[in-house]
Design a protein around this motif. Structure first.
Motif, PDB file in Angstrom:
ATOM      1  N   UNK A 113       0.837  -1.190   0.000  1.00 41.70           N
ATOM      2  CA  UNK A 113       0.000   0.000   0.000  1.00 41.70           C
ATOM      3  C   UNK A 113       0.877   1.247   0.000  1.00 41.70           C
ATOM      4  N   UNK A 114       0.331   2.348  -0.475  1.00 44.71           N
ATOM      5  CA  UNK A 114       1.048   3.624  -0.466  1.00 44.71           C
ATOM      6  C   UNK A 114       1.480   3.952   0.966  1.00 44.71           C
ATOM      7  N   UNK A 115       2.685   4.465   1.097  1.00 45.08           N
ATOM      8  CA  UNK A 115       3.195   4.826   2.423  1.00 45.08           C
ATOM      9  C   UNK A 115       3.807   3.666   3.172  1.00 45.08           C
ATOM     10  N   UNK A 116       3.897   2.497   2.538  1.00 43.85           N
ATOM     11  CA  UNK A 116       4.464   1.313   3.188  1.00 43.85           C
ATOM     12  C   UNK A 116       5.737   0.892   2.458  1.00 43.85           C
ATOM     13  N   UNK A 117       6.652   0.288   3.193  1.00 50.13           N
ATOM     14  CA  UNK A 117       7.906  -0.192   2.610  1.00 50.13           C
ATOM     15  C   UNK A 117       8.339  -1.460   3.320  1.00 50.13           C
ATOM     16  N   UNK A 118       8.980  -2.310   2.590  1.00 48.47           N
ATOM     17  CA  UNK A 118       9.562  -3.514   3.166  1.00 48.47           C
ATOM     18  C   UNK A 118      10.820  -3.106   3.922  1.00 48.47           C
ATOM     19  N   UNK A 119      10.995  -3.643   5.122  1.00 46.66           N
ATOM     20  CA  UNK A 119      12.143  -3.271   5.942  1.00 46.66           C
ATOM     21  C   UNK A 119      13.015  -4.479   6.268  1.00 46.66           C
ATOM     22  N   UNK A 120      12.797  -5.598   5.606  1.00 42.15           N
ATOM     23  CA  UNK A 120      13.577  -6.806   5.852  1.00 42.15           C
ATOM     24  C   UNK A 120      12.853  -8.022   5.305  1.00 42.15           C
ATOM     25  N   UNK A 121      13.424  -9.202   5.565  1.00 41.09           N
ATOM     26  CA  UNK A 121      12.831 -10.454   5.087  1.00 41.09           C
ATOM     27  C   UNK A 121      11.464 -10.731   5.703  1.00 41.09           C
ATOM     28  N   UNK A 122      11.240 -10.172   6.902  1.00 40.66           N
ATOM     29  CA  UNK A 122      10.007 -10.462   7.637  1.00 40.66           C
ATOM     30  C   UNK A 122       9.362  -9.200   8.200  1.00 40.66           C
ATOM     31  N   UNK A 123       9.639  -8.052   7.617  1.00 40.10           N
ATOM     32  CA  UNK A 123       9.217  -6.802   8.237  1.00 40.10           C
ATOM     33  C   UNK A 123       8.715  -5.797   7.206  1.00 40.10           C
ATOM     34  N   UNK A 124       7.620  -5.112   7.562  1.00 42.63           N
ATOM     35  CA  UNK A 124       7.046  -4.040   6.751  1.00 42.63           C
ATOM     36  C   UNK A 124       6.753  -2.873   7.688  1.00 42.63           C
ATOM     37  N   UNK A 125       7.014  -1.647   7.211  1.00 46.88           N
ATOM     38  CA  UNK A 125       6.676  -0.445   7.969  1.00 46.88           C
ATOM     39  C   UNK A 125       5.737   0.410   7.123  1.00 46.88           C
ATOM     40  N   UNK A 126       4.803   1.100   7.778  1.00 45.91           N
ATOM     41  CA  UNK A 126       3.846   1.971   7.094  1.00 45.91           C
ATOM     42  C   UNK A 126       3.675   3.257   7.880  1.00 45.91           C
ATOM     43  N   UNK A 127       3.631   4.371   7.173  1.00 44.95           N
ATOM     44  CA  UNK A 127       3.345   5.622   7.857  1.00 44.95           C
ATOM     45  C   UNK A 127       1.842   5.709   8.109  1.00 44.95           C
ATOM     46  N   UNK A 128       1.488   6.331   9.218  1.00 40.77           N
ATOM     47  CA  UNK A 128       0.088   6.418   9.625  1.00 40.77           C
ATOM     48  C   UNK A 128      -0.626   7.618   9.042  1.00 40.77           C
ATOM     49  N   UNK A 129       0.140   8.629   8.616  1.00 35.74           N
ATOM     50  CA  UNK A 129      -0.449   9.909   8.283  1.00 35.74           C
ATOM     51  C   UNK A 129      -0.690  10.665   9.576  1.00 35.74           C
TER      52      UNK A 129
END
Length: 149
Positions: free
Chosen positions: A74-90
């Motif tokens: 989704x927009x505002x999200x990025x993969x941060x590793x093999x098992x991790x995703x980060x997303x901004x909340x706005x």
């Protein structure tokens, strides 16, 4: 997306500054997780219980299983590793909600279960004294059933 790179350098919410380093906020996450045939679905709504608003925060999802190589996030999200995703909340206004975040994550294997750890990775240096509502661990079984947090 560049904003996420800046956020990523900030580290975990508790690592940058202590109480009094910034505004006080109470970030919370509520949502659902489901697993079916190697596909993990996550739907969550970030919320700020106050007393101060936040311009943005970053929620982190850590999985007990490896993500597939290809992901459409989704927009505002990025993969941060093999098992991790980060997303901004706005923006998280005082006593208000952030944007709804919906993810469909492909997994490398088809596990019988996946543990999903949800927490705040970055909150702009705000003090958050209540981690009972922004740190969750959800076990999703490969049944397609939704597990709420």
């Amino acid at each position: 997306m560049a904003g996420l790179m800046v956020l990523a350098g900030a580290g975990p919410a508790g690592a940058a500054g202590g109480a009094g380093a910034g505004p006080e906020a109470d970030v919370a996450y509520h949502g659902r997780v489901s697993l079916q045939r190697g596909q993990l679905r996550v739907w969550l709504v970030p919320r700020n219980e106050g007393p101060s608003g936040l311009a943005n925060a970053t929620v982190r999802l850590r999985l007990s299983a490896d993500l597939a190589d290809a992901q459409e996030l989704a927009a505002g999200c990025a993969r941060a590793g093999e098992r991790e995703v980060v997303c901004e909340t706005g923006p998280l206004p005082e006593h208000g909600r952030g944007r709804h975040i919906g993810l469909v994550l492909g997994l490398r294997e088809r596990p019988a279960e996946v543990a999903v750890r949800i927490d705040t990775w970055w909150n702009g240096g705000a003090a958050d004294r209540n981690h009972g509502n922004d740190e969750h661990v959800v076990l999703a079984l490969d049944t397609g059933d939704a597990y709420a947090f």
